[in-house]
Write a protein that holds these residues in place. Sequence first.
Motif, PDB file in Angstrom:
ATOM      1  N   ASP A   1      27.842 -33.623 -31.330  1.00 19.41           N
ATOM      2  CA  ASP A   1      26.638 -34.465 -31.338  1.00 19.41           C
ATOM      3  C   ASP A   1      25.939 -34.392 -29.985  1.00 19.41           C
ATOM      4  N   VAL A   2      25.299 -33.276 -29.761  1.00 16.60           N
ATOM      5  CA  VAL A   2      24.628 -33.007 -28.504  1.00 16.60           C
ATOM      6  C   VAL A   2      23.136 -32.863 -28.770  1.00 16.60           C
ATOM      7  N   ASN A   3      22.350 -33.457 -27.933  1.00 15.62           N
ATOM      8  CA  ASN A   3      20.899 -33.313 -28.062  1.00 15.62           C
ATOM      9  C   ASN A   3      20.477 -32.032 -27.351  1.00 15.62           C
ATOM     10  N   ILE A   4      20.094 -31.031 -28.138  1.00 16.89           N
ATOM     11  CA  ILE A   4      19.718 -29.750 -27.532  1.00 16.89           C
ATOM     12  C   ILE A   4      18.210 -29.537 -27.590  1.00 16.89           C
ATOM     13  N   SER A   5      17.480 -30.636 -27.722  1.00 22.06           N
ATOM     14  CA  SER A   5      16.024 -30.524 -27.657  1.00 22.06           C
ATOM     15  C   SER A   5      15.623 -30.091 -26.252  1.00 22.06           C
ATOM     16  N   SER A   6      14.551 -29.344 -26.173  1.00 22.62           N
ATOM     17  CA  SER A   6      14.088 -28.837 -24.876  1.00 22.62           C
ATOM     18  C   SER A   6      13.679 -29.978 -23.967  1.00 22.62           C
ATOM     19  N   ASP A   7      14.029 -29.849 -22.661  1.00 18.89           N
ATOM     20  CA  ASP A   7      13.580 -30.832 -21.680  1.00 18.89           C
ATOM     21  C   ASP A   7      12.076 -30.686 -21.444  1.00 18.89           C
ATOM     22  N   CYS A   8      11.492 -31.715 -20.882  1.00 19.20           N
ATOM     23  CA  CYS A   8      10.047 -31.700 -20.648  1.00 19.20           C
ATOM     24  C   CYS A   8       9.646 -30.622 -19.657  1.00 19.20           C
ATOM     25  N   CYS A   9      10.546 -30.274 -18.745  1.00 17.14           N
ATOM     26  CA  CYS A   9      10.221 -29.304 -17.704  1.00 17.14           C
ATOM     27  C   CYS A   9      10.784 -27.912 -17.998  1.00 17.14           C
ATOM     28  N   SER A  10      11.455 -27.778 -19.158  1.00 19.18           N
ATOM     29  CA  SER A  10      12.102 -26.493 -19.443  1.00 19.18           C
ATOM     30  C   SER A  10      12.143 -26.267 -20.946  1.00 19.18           C
ATOM     31  N   ASP A  11      12.206 -25.022 -21.320  1.00 17.09           N
ATOM     32  CA  ASP A  11      12.375 -24.684 -22.742  1.00 17.09           C
ATOM     33  C   ASP A  11      13.823 -24.783 -23.168  1.00 17.09           C
ATOM     34  N   ILE A  12      14.709 -25.055 -22.214  1.00 16.35           N
ATOM     35  CA  ILE A  12      16.136 -25.084 -22.507  1.00 16.35           C
ATOM     36  C   ILE A  12      16.668 -26.490 -22.312  1.00 16.35           C
ATOM     37  N   SER A  13      17.539 -26.920 -23.236  1.00 17.36           N
ATOM     38  CA  SER A  13      18.176 -28.222 -23.116  1.00 17.36           C
ATOM     39  C   SER A  13      19.056 -28.261 -21.869  1.00 17.36           C
ATOM     40  N   SER A  14      19.151 -29.447 -21.278  1.00 12.25           N
ATOM     41  CA  SER A  14      19.994 -29.606 -20.084  1.00 12.25           C
ATOM     42  C   SER A  14      21.462 -29.388 -20.379  1.00 12.25           C
ATOM     43  N   ASP A  15      21.850 -29.522 -21.657  1.00  6.92           N
ATOM     44  CA  ASP A  15      23.251 -29.307 -22.031  1.00  6.92           C
ATOM     45  C   ASP A  15      23.577 -27.832 -22.221  1.00  6.92           C
ATOM     46  N   CYS A  16      22.546 -26.999 -22.264  1.00  6.23           N
ATOM     47  CA  CYS A  16      22.759 -25.567 -22.470  1.00  6.23           C
ATOM     48  C   CYS A  16      22.472 -24.828 -21.162  1.00  6.23           C
ATOM     49  N   CYS A  17      23.400 -23.955 -20.788  1.00  7.00           N
ATOM     50  CA  CYS A  17      23.228 -23.254 -19.522  1.00  7.00           C
ATOM     51  C   CYS A  17      22.298 -22.060 -19.629  1.00  7.00           C
ATOM     52  N   SER A  18      21.969 -21.660 -20.856  1.00  8.05           N
ATOM     53  CA  SER A  18      21.044 -20.537 -21.023  1.00  8.05           C
ATOM     54  C   SER A  18      20.372 -20.642 -22.390  1.00  8.05           C
ATOM     55  N   GLU A  19      19.298 -19.906 -22.515  1.00  4.86           N
ATOM     56  CA  GLU A  19      18.585 -19.901 -23.804  1.00  4.86           C
ATOM     57  C   GLU A  19      19.443 -19.265 -24.885  1.00  4.86           C
ATOM     58  N   ASN A  20      20.222 -18.233 -24.529  1.00  5.04           N
ATOM     59  CA  ASN A  20      21.104 -17.604 -25.518  1.00  5.04           C
ATOM     60  C   ASN A  20      22.097 -18.612 -26.088  1.00  5.04           C
ATOM     61  N   VAL A  21      22.687 -19.439 -25.219  1.00 10.53           N
ATOM     62  CA  VAL A  21      23.624 -20.467 -25.672  1.00 10.53           C
ATOM     63  C   VAL A  21      22.912 -21.430 -26.613  1.00 10.53           C
ATOM     64  N   GLN A  22      21.712 -21.824 -26.257  1.00 13.72           N
ATOM     65  CA  GLN A  22      20.967 -22.772 -27.083  1.00 13.72           C
ATOM     66  C   GLN A  22      20.670 -22.189 -28.463  1.00 13.72           C
ATOM     67  N   ILE A  23      20.261 -20.926 -28.499  1.00  9.39           N
ATOM     68  CA  ILE A  23      19.955 -20.289 -29.787  1.00  9.39           C
ATOM     69  C   ILE A  23      21.210 -20.204 -30.646  1.00  9.39           C
ATOM     70  N   VAL A  24      22.303 -19.741 -30.044  1.00  8.69           N
ATOM     71  CA  VAL A  24      23.544 -19.554 -30.816  1.00  8.69           C
ATOM     72  C   VAL A  24      24.078 -20.893 -31.301  1.00  8.69           C
ATOM     73  N   PHE A  25      24.155 -21.880 -30.409  1.00 11.57           N
ATOM     74  CA  PHE A  25      24.707 -23.171 -30.820  1.00 11.57           C
ATOM     75  C   PHE A  25      23.810 -23.840 -31.857  1.00 11.57           C
ATOM     76  N   SER A  26      22.516 -23.752 -31.674  1.00  9.98           N
ATOM     77  CA  SER A  26      21.595 -24.362 -32.634  1.00  9.98           C
ATOM     78  C   SER A  26      21.786 -23.766 -34.021  1.00  9.98           C
ATOM     79  N   ALA A  27      21.904 -22.459 -34.085  1.00 11.53           N
ATOM     80  CA  ALA A  27      22.114 -21.798 -35.381  1.00 11.53           C
ATOM     81  C   ALA A  27      23.458 -22.188 -35.978  1.00 11.53           C
ATOM     82  N   LEU A  28      24.487 -22.240 -35.132  1.00 12.36           N
ATOM     83  CA  LEU A  28      25.804 -22.638 -35.614  1.00 12.36           C
ATOM     84  C   LEU A  28      25.792 -24.054 -36.175  1.00 12.36           C
ATOM     85  N   ARG A  29      25.286 -24.980 -35.404  1.00  9.40           N
ATOM     86  CA  ARG A  29      25.350 -26.379 -35.816  1.00  9.40           C
ATOM     87  C   ARG A  29      24.518 -26.632 -37.071  1.00  9.40           C
ATOM     88  N   SER A  30      23.314 -26.070 -37.121  1.00  2.13           N
ATOM     89  CA  SER A  30      22.473 -26.317 -38.296  1.00  2.13           C
ATOM     90  C   SER A  30      23.093 -25.714 -39.552  1.00  2.13           C
TER      91      SER A  30
END
Length: 808
Positions: A571-600
């Motif tokens: 239960d992690v909020n991976i919505s993009s931060d206001c100052c970045s296209d990447i969530s603060s919980d994700c260290c890279s865009e690749n991680v965000q894409i992979v985790f988002s696809a996995l979780r959904s």
Amino acid sequence: MLHLSLNFQAHLTLQKTQSYRYRRPLISASVALETGVQGLSSPPNSSVLWVDQSKERIRKLFNEVDYSVSAYDTAWVAMVPDPHSSQAPLFPKCLNWLLGSQLHDGSWSLPHHHPLLLKDVLSSTLACVLALKTWGIGEEHIKKGVRFIELNFALASEECQFSPVGFDIIFPGMLDHARDLSLGFQLEPKLLNDLIHKRDMELGRICESHSKKSEAFLAYVSEGLLKLQNWDMAMKFQRKNGSLFNSPSATAAAAINVQNPSCLNYLYSVIDKFGPAVPAVYPLDIYARLCLVDNLEKMGISQYFTNEIQCVLDDTYRCWLQGEEDIFAETSHCALAFRLLRKHGYDISSDPLIGILEDESASSYCCNGSWNEVNALVEVYQASQMAVHENESALEKQNLLSKHLLRQHIFNGCDSKGFPNQIFQQVEYLLNFPSPLILPRVEIRKNIEHYNVDSGRILKTLYRSSNLGNEDLLRLAVRDFNHCQLIHRNELEEIERWYTQNRLHELKFTRHKAIYGFFSAAATIFSPELYEARMSWAKNCVLTTVTDDFFDVGGSEEELRNLIDLLERWDVNISSDCCSDISSDCCSENVQIVFSALRSTISETGEKASKLQGRNVTSHTKEIWLELLYGFFREFEWTRDKTVPTLDEYMANAYVSFALGPIMFPAIYLRGPKLSEEVARHPEMRSLYKHVSNCGRLLNDMRGFERERKEGKLNSVTLRLSPDGTVSEAAAIAEVKLLIENERRRLLRLVLQKDGSVVPRACKDMFWNLSRILHQFYFNNDGFTSEVEMVDLVKAIIHKPIPLEDFE
């Protein structure tokens, strides 16, 4: 299997070349099966009725086996004298049938006979002439028949003509009988002498062998020997129903020469059932029904006849336990029954089959013709693939022996004798791609393409049966295949949209193989109603490939740890931060894409599966995914630290890191039936998963070890190699091959097991079919690195309909 069991019965397949062409496209996938399918021409307003009528006609074949008429056998039955008056026929109606059934050219045969079967026509015509002459009737019919034989007599010696079983003995023997009856044949003396010499040489060779097989063959061709026959020897092969080999002609010959009431009772039973025209073989009921079951399953339409198939199998099992002669007197019959019964989980021993194979008098071999041997060998080869128990070494030996003998037949060839090349191609395909090593849908398409509705089979004469070659079955199979394929094409478009929507195409490190993920699903779980299971399989297949590539080449250690952490926290909020296209919980865009696809995807499939199962299964799916990521990371650490694990450590991790768990378990939940928590986590389920995963890992390692060795990756083959060279590369590969076969056999044993099993058969079949996928992918190469064959398979299963010309 290809439809070899259909194309041999001592055996010649009579090929009717089909001119395939495409028809108009479907209007709607949802009503495709009922309203016409590409490749078929039935008008839409009549298609629903046609489908129902076709199913009903096929259904009737379970209750009544269809037999074609044999002029040859009818003639021999007509020659049997009345026991109370040797000057009168016992079956005069058979003579009347002969008088009314002569063709315009003077011959007797089935209509539209194959041009390479004129020896059969000669044999049938001569038998009919002998029957009429014996009783002194039909003078004009006799003259026309004699004229036909004289005009075509040279064909009796033609090597390009196919010889019915025993022709070289029976035909000269009938000519001797014709001479005794003073039939004035005007035959070319040299040709006649050559036939008689060939007969005498053949008889000498057979008699010198002093084997049961030779005795059985001589008994089978009794009508060609008559006074030369050792009837005491021949009658040893009389069956419980009174016949010799279920052959009306051989039994009639015995009745003519031996006072045997049982022979007459058999002939009476045949006449009572069929009237004045008898078939070439009777009874054939058990074998014909088993062939029908086998064809329906291999053509992918058995689901429409579940109850009928179950009844046939239950009856066959009862006959097996009771030692019924109609199963155990024929090698091909016994092998087919064994394969189907064991395939469906009946607990039967292979000992009866082995006993028949070791008995030289087995009548499938008695006919002494190469095509009989081919048919029996094909059935034995397929049956021997069902060896699952530790103590079935004899069955394994039969597998090797039958395979060797079939390859000899292919090597020797029979082109000079006019045998169709396609038969050899089918046998070769069967040997190169055994059923356990080929995708279900690929096998179904091959079976459909090789199916011949006009296939005749030869014993001592040609016969046909709708149970063995059936137009309704073919057309229904084509409709069903194309109907499913159209649905699959639409689903593939949905998968491709999902792939893009989840931004997976933006990942530069991964193999973009979405189509292969869906292909493996469509080729295995192909029924339209299994949409959810199929989509789950395809999506998770894509995601396991993505994560594998991420841990293998695409991600840093920080990114890998980050992805695992996100999945653990969930239960992690991976919505993009206001100052970045990447969530603060994700260290890279690749991680965000992979985790988002996995979780959904886990959430989506979990929600649907939970609804179907009536309980929450999402947590189990998450556990399986985490187990996989832990396995991936362990392999990453081995590479990072340059650690070489022991072989046991490697395999303990490898069956998980092969990544089948996230593909299989959600699909099983969506496939149904309902599984309790206890069953889903039962050791039997885990064993199924482990065996298929081990099989896949070893196949992958064996095919890819040279590439992986160059890349410095771990592999079960290289781990077996010893630095001092005491274990060679060849020895390591041989050991892995043996392990693959053992894993496959253990898996099959679990799949077929009924007693003590808690996992439903439908679920176990998914593991078995997954094993077939793996063998298909890695049979020659690493499936994910060999493009050409895979592209062809994808086209055949998803993109290219099966066209079929009308049979009107």
